[in-house]
Structure formats: C-alpha cells, structure tokens
Design a protein around this motif. Structure first.
Motif, PDB file in Angstrom:
ATOM      1  N   LEU A 217     -28.193 123.862  10.133  1.00 58.61           N
ATOM      2  CA  LEU A 217     -27.570 124.344  11.546  1.00 58.61           C
ATOM      3  C   LEU A 217     -26.047 124.178  11.744  1.00 58.61           C
ATOM      4  O   LEU A 217     -25.222 124.091  10.954  1.00 58.61           O
ATOM      5  N   VAL A 218     -25.455 125.105  12.184  1.00 61.68           N
ATOM      6  CA  VAL A 218     -23.547 125.915  11.632  1.00 61.68           C
ATOM      7  C   VAL A 218     -23.902 124.836  13.191  1.00 61.68           C
ATOM      8  O   VAL A 218     -23.652 125.551  13.912  1.00 61.68           O
ATOM      9  N   LEU A 219     -22.634 123.902  13.011  1.00 57.66           N
ATOM     10  CA  LEU A 219     -21.585 123.049  13.171  1.00 57.66           C
ATOM     11  C   LEU A 219     -20.933 123.374  14.167  1.00 57.66           C
ATOM     12  O   LEU A 219     -20.323 122.815  15.538  1.00 57.66           O
ATOM     13  N   PHE A 220     -20.016 124.404  13.708  1.00 60.94           N
ATOM     14  CA  PHE A 220     -18.831 124.099  14.167  1.00 60.94           C
ATOM     15  C   PHE A 220     -18.033 126.292  13.732  1.00 60.94           C
ATOM     16  O   PHE A 220     -18.565 126.608  12.258  1.00 60.94           O
ATOM     17  N   ASP A 221     -17.895 126.637  14.280  1.00 62.64           N
ATOM     18  CA  ASP A 221     -17.663 128.132  14.357  1.00 62.64           C
ATOM     19  C   ASP A 221     -16.192 128.722  15.373  1.00 62.64           C
ATOM     20  O   ASP A 221     -16.376 128.823  16.909  1.00 62.64           O
ATOM     21  N   VAL A 222     -15.055 128.975  14.577  1.00 59.88           N
ATOM     22  CA  VAL A 222     -13.634 128.648  15.304  1.00 59.88           C
ATOM     23  C   VAL A 222     -13.982 130.000  16.538  1.00 59.88           C
ATOM     24  O   VAL A 222     -13.580 130.476  17.484  1.00 59.88           O
ATOM     25  N   HIS A 223     -15.094 131.075  16.347  1.00 62.87           N
ATOM     26  CA  HIS A 223     -15.542 131.851  16.936  1.00 62.87           C
ATOM     27  C   HIS A 223     -16.571 131.750  18.363  1.00 62.87           C
ATOM     28  O   HIS A 223     -16.133 133.075  18.712  1.00 62.87           O
ATOM     29  N   ALA A 224     -16.936 131.409  18.132  1.00 61.34           N
ATOM     30  CA  ALA A 224     -17.923 130.825  19.023  1.00 61.34           C
ATOM     31  C   ALA A 224     -16.914 129.727  20.408  1.00 61.34           C
ATOM     32  O   ALA A 224     -16.477 129.654  20.430  1.00 61.34           O
ATOM     33  N   ASP A 225     -18.105 130.264  21.614  1.00 60.54           N
ATOM     34  CA  ASP A 225     -17.303 129.380  22.347  1.00 60.54           C
ATOM     35  C   ASP A 225     -18.349 128.556  23.414  1.00 60.54           C
ATOM     36  O   ASP A 225     -19.210 129.161  23.779  1.00 60.54           O
ATOM     37  N   PRO A 226     -18.341 126.973  23.052  1.00 59.00           N
ATOM     38  CA  PRO A 226     -17.621 126.800  22.758  1.00 59.00           C
ATOM     39  C   PRO A 226     -17.093 126.738  21.054  1.00 59.00           C
ATOM     40  O   PRO A 226     -18.726 126.799  21.017  1.00 59.00           O
ATOM     41  N   PRO A 227     -16.091 126.430  20.500  1.00 57.31           N
ATOM     42  CA  PRO A 227     -16.566 126.637  18.946  1.00 57.31           C
ATOM     43  C   PRO A 227     -17.386 125.224  18.062  1.00 57.31           C
ATOM     44  O   PRO A 227     -18.008 125.630  17.409  1.00 57.31           O
ATOM     45  N   ALA A 228     -17.562 124.251  18.725  1.00 55.01           N
ATOM     46  CA  ALA A 228     -17.817 122.823  17.886  1.00 55.01           C
ATOM     47  C   ALA A 228     -19.758 123.022  19.463  1.00 55.01           C
ATOM     48  O   ALA A 228     -20.010 123.187  20.015  1.00 55.01           O
ATOM     49  N   ARG A 229     -20.585 123.544  18.129  1.00 58.15           N
ATOM     50  CA  ARG A 229     -22.501 123.188  18.384  1.00 58.15           C
ATOM     51  C   ARG A 229     -22.834 122.275  19.278  1.00 58.15           C
ATOM     52  O   ARG A 229     -23.491 122.485  20.127  1.00 58.15           O
ATOM     53  N   LEU A 230     -22.535 120.936  18.926  1.00 62.96           N
ATOM     54  CA  LEU A 230     -23.197 119.813  19.695  1.00 62.96           C
ATOM     55  C   LEU A 230     -21.450 118.625  20.144  1.00 62.96           C
ATOM     56  O   LEU A 230     -21.157 118.297  19.692  1.00 62.96           O
ATOM     57  N   GLY A 231     -20.935 119.164  21.046  1.00 62.59           N
ATOM     58  CA  GLY A 231     -20.020 118.419  21.491  1.00 62.59           C
ATOM     59  C   GLY A 231     -20.673 117.899  22.704  1.00 62.59           C
ATOM     60  O   GLY A 231     -21.904 117.251  22.985  1.00 62.59           O
ATOM     61  N   PRO A 232     -20.217 116.716  22.997  1.00 60.82           N
ATOM     62  CA  PRO A 232     -19.747 115.646  24.153  1.00 60.82           C
ATOM     63  C   PRO A 232     -21.215 116.053  24.812  1.00 60.82           C
ATOM     64  O   PRO A 232     -21.042 116.277  26.158  1.00 60.82           O
ATOM     65  N   GLY A 233     -21.767 114.794  24.927  1.00 56.71           N
ATOM     66  CA  GLY A 233     -23.018 114.686  25.907  1.00 56.71           C
ATOM     67  C   GLY A 233     -23.919 115.672  25.332  1.00 56.71           C
ATOM     68  O   GLY A 233     -25.244 115.394  26.063  1.00 56.71           O
ATOM     69  N   THR A 234     -24.035 116.273  24.711  1.00 53.81           N
ATOM     70  CA  THR A 234     -25.024 116.985  24.618  1.00 53.81           C
ATOM     71  C   THR A 234     -26.045 116.491  23.741  1.00 53.81           C
ATOM     72  O   THR A 234     -26.329 115.120  23.245  1.00 53.81           O
ATOM     73  N   SER A 235     -27.657 116.550  24.359  1.00 54.35           N
ATOM     74  CA  SER A 235     -28.861 116.033  23.379  1.00 54.35           C
ATOM     75  C   SER A 235     -29.939 116.078  22.153  1.00 54.35           C
ATOM     76  O   SER A 235     -28.949 117.910  22.165  1.00 54.35           O
ATOM     77  N   VAL A 236     -29.641 115.591  21.595  1.00 54.86           N
ATOM     78  CA  VAL A 236     -30.644 115.899  19.990  1.00 54.86           C
ATOM     79  C   VAL A 236     -31.115 115.972  19.405  1.00 54.86           C
ATOM     80  O   VAL A 236     -31.624 114.336  19.735  1.00 54.86           O
ATOM     81  N   ARG A 237     -32.427 115.933  18.760  1.00 55.66           N
ATOM     82  CA  ARG A 237     -33.550 115.665  19.311  1.00 55.66           C
ATOM     83  C   ARG A 237     -33.508 116.360  17.178  1.00 55.66           C
ATOM     84  O   ARG A 237     -33.426 117.586  16.916  1.00 55.66           O
ATOM     85  N   MET A 238     -34.221 115.635  15.992  1.00 56.05           N
ATOM     86  CA  MET A 238     -34.103 115.980  14.999  1.00 56.05           C
ATOM     87  C   MET A 238     -35.231 115.765  15.016  1.00 56.05           C
ATOM     88  O   MET A 238     -36.857 115.030  14.789  1.00 56.05           O
ATOM     89  N   VAL A 239     -35.536 116.963  13.955  1.00 60.21           N
ATOM     90  CA  VAL A 239     -37.697 117.678  12.960  1.00 60.21           C
ATOM     91  C   VAL A 239     -36.857 117.682  11.565  1.00 60.21           C
ATOM     92  O   VAL A 239     -36.584 118.255  11.331  1.00 60.21           O
ATOM     93  N   ALA A 240     -38.866 116.889  11.216  1.00 61.50           N
ATOM     94  CA  ALA A 240     -38.382 116.878   9.931  1.00 61.50           C
ATOM     95  C   ALA A 240     -38.903 118.333   9.246  1.00 61.50           C
ATOM     96  O   ALA A 240     -39.773 118.928  10.109  1.00 61.50           O
ATOM     97  N   THR A 241     -38.410 118.953   7.848  1.00 63.70           N
ATOM     98  CA  THR A 241     -38.717 120.335   7.959  1.00 63.70           C
ATOM     99  C   THR A 241     -39.382 120.302   6.448  1.00 63.70           C
ATOM    100  O   THR A 241     -38.722 119.458   5.709  1.00 63.70           O
TER     101      THR A 241
END
Length: 228
Positions: free
Chosen positions: A204-228
């Motif tokens: 997963l790309v976490l930071f892209d200066v051209h995206a809005d917002p640049p950070a994919r996982l900003g403060p407050g984001t809920s995150v769940r990890m899944v095994a691949t």
C-alpha cells in the motif's frame, strides 16, 4: 490539560500526564484522540476557526488562529466535555465518527514475514501465529503522523504488549515495512533507517505528494490489517 502559546497565531494543548495520578485519570493517547476528534468536529460546524489541527503523542497543536486568547477560553470551556467523553467509550467513538476520515476503515494487506516476529512472540509470551491473530484482530487508529512524511503511529494494542525498540537501529528499512515499537504499530512510507520491530510488509502506498491528502493514513483513520 495545559494550554501553551506558540508564536503569535498558535496554541499547544499539552495533555502530558502529571506525576500524581488517580483512577479517574485519562491516558494521554485517549485524551489526545478525544481532543483531535472534538476539535475537528467544532471546526466543521463553525465553532472553531483554525488552519491546522496537528495531534502528536501527548499534544495537539492549533495553528493559524485569528485570536489565540479567545480560542484558549473556548478550549477551557470545552475541556470538561472532552474529558467526560473519554470515560464513555461509546460517546468517544461517536465523536470520532463525526469526521469522514475517522468513519472510513482502511484495510492494509500485510505479508507477515518480518524478521522480528519471533522476538515479538517471545516478548508477548505467545507463538508467532498468535502474534498474527492479535494484529489482524485489532482495530487500529492513527493517533498521529511523524518521523517521516506519512508515517502513521497506530494505537489499539494493549499497554502490556508494548515492545522495546532495537538496541541498534537498522540503517535501512524497506518502504512498506510494518513494525511495532513501544505501544504503537507503524508502517514505513519510504525506505529509511529505523529501530522498530519488523513484523511484515505491505504494498500500500502511504504517501504521495500529488494526492489530496498526501498521507494515505492521516490522524483519526481506522486501520485493519489483513494477512496476504
């Protein structure tokens, strides 16, 4: 909670725990999250005018305030409600869900092949499969970003599972590495030195200066990890 002026247009909410604690004290990480969510909500509904709301481990920075003195008075009035919400998990979750980011869960596909998995299992006094179950069963939340652009500090693990950093940091940790240190989980957005315990990796790309917002996982984001 202490309010400190920072320059001419900013205030710092300092939630650092004092040396004297009681059963009613709220953990710093929970108090910071409650303030972050409440301040975002207040700004969205027009009660607060500020450019930036930046949470950290034990502080929240409000920058770009037209009248810091008036804002400090507002914060003092809101403090009781924020602290009360942290003692009512359902209420705190409701506050967190008032922002689009907090209401969206990001699923992070992880290949759990990190070199430090056996060390983590030893610290937790479990086997490696139990470590994976714990990480995939936990609902994480981004408390704040730091260290590198887009590096999320994820809370959700119990305090007793806090882990030490490596005695000697690695000179290069690959981008996408999923790691644990102290009470946090984290994901390296780019290759860099690092001293956290590596448990896996994600594409997963976490930071892209051209995206809005640049950070994919900003403060407050809920995150769940899944095994691949």
């Amino acid at each position: 909670m202490r309010i400190r002026p920072v320059g001419a247009h900013a205030l710092l909410l300092d939630c650092t725990t004092t040396t004297t604690t009681t059963d009613d004290d709220v953990p710093e990480v929970e108090l910071v999250e409650a303030w972050r969510a409440e301040l975002w909500r207040r700004r969205e509904q027009g009660d607060l005018v500020t450019v930036e709301i930046v949470p950290a481990a034990s502080t929240v920075l409000l920058d770009g305030l037209p009248d810091p003195t008036a804002t400090a008075e507002q914060l003092t009035r809101w403090a009781g409600d924020v602290v009360a919400a942290t003692h009512r998990p359902a209420a705190a979750d409701a506050v967190a869900r008032t922002t689009d980011r907090a209401s969206t869960e990001v699923v992070v596909p992880v290949c759990f092949d990190g070199p430090d998995l056996p060390t983590v299992a030893e610290h937790w006094n479990v086997d490696v499969p139990a470590v994976l179950r714990r990480l995939t069963d936990t609902r994480f939340r981004v408390a704040f970003c730091g260290f590198a652009p887009g590096f999320p500090y994820l809370t959700g693990l119990p305090a007793e599972l806090a882990l030490p950093r490596l005695a000697t940091p690695r000179p290069r940790v690959p981008a996408g590495s999923v790691a644990l240190a102290g009470p946090y989980a984290g994901i390296y957005p780019s290759a860099s030195p690092g001293g956290w315990q590596l448990v896996g990796s994600t594409e997963l790309v976490l930071f892209d200066v051209h995206a809005d917002p640049p950070a994919r996982l900003g403060p407050g984001t809920s995150v769940r990890m899944v095994a691949t």
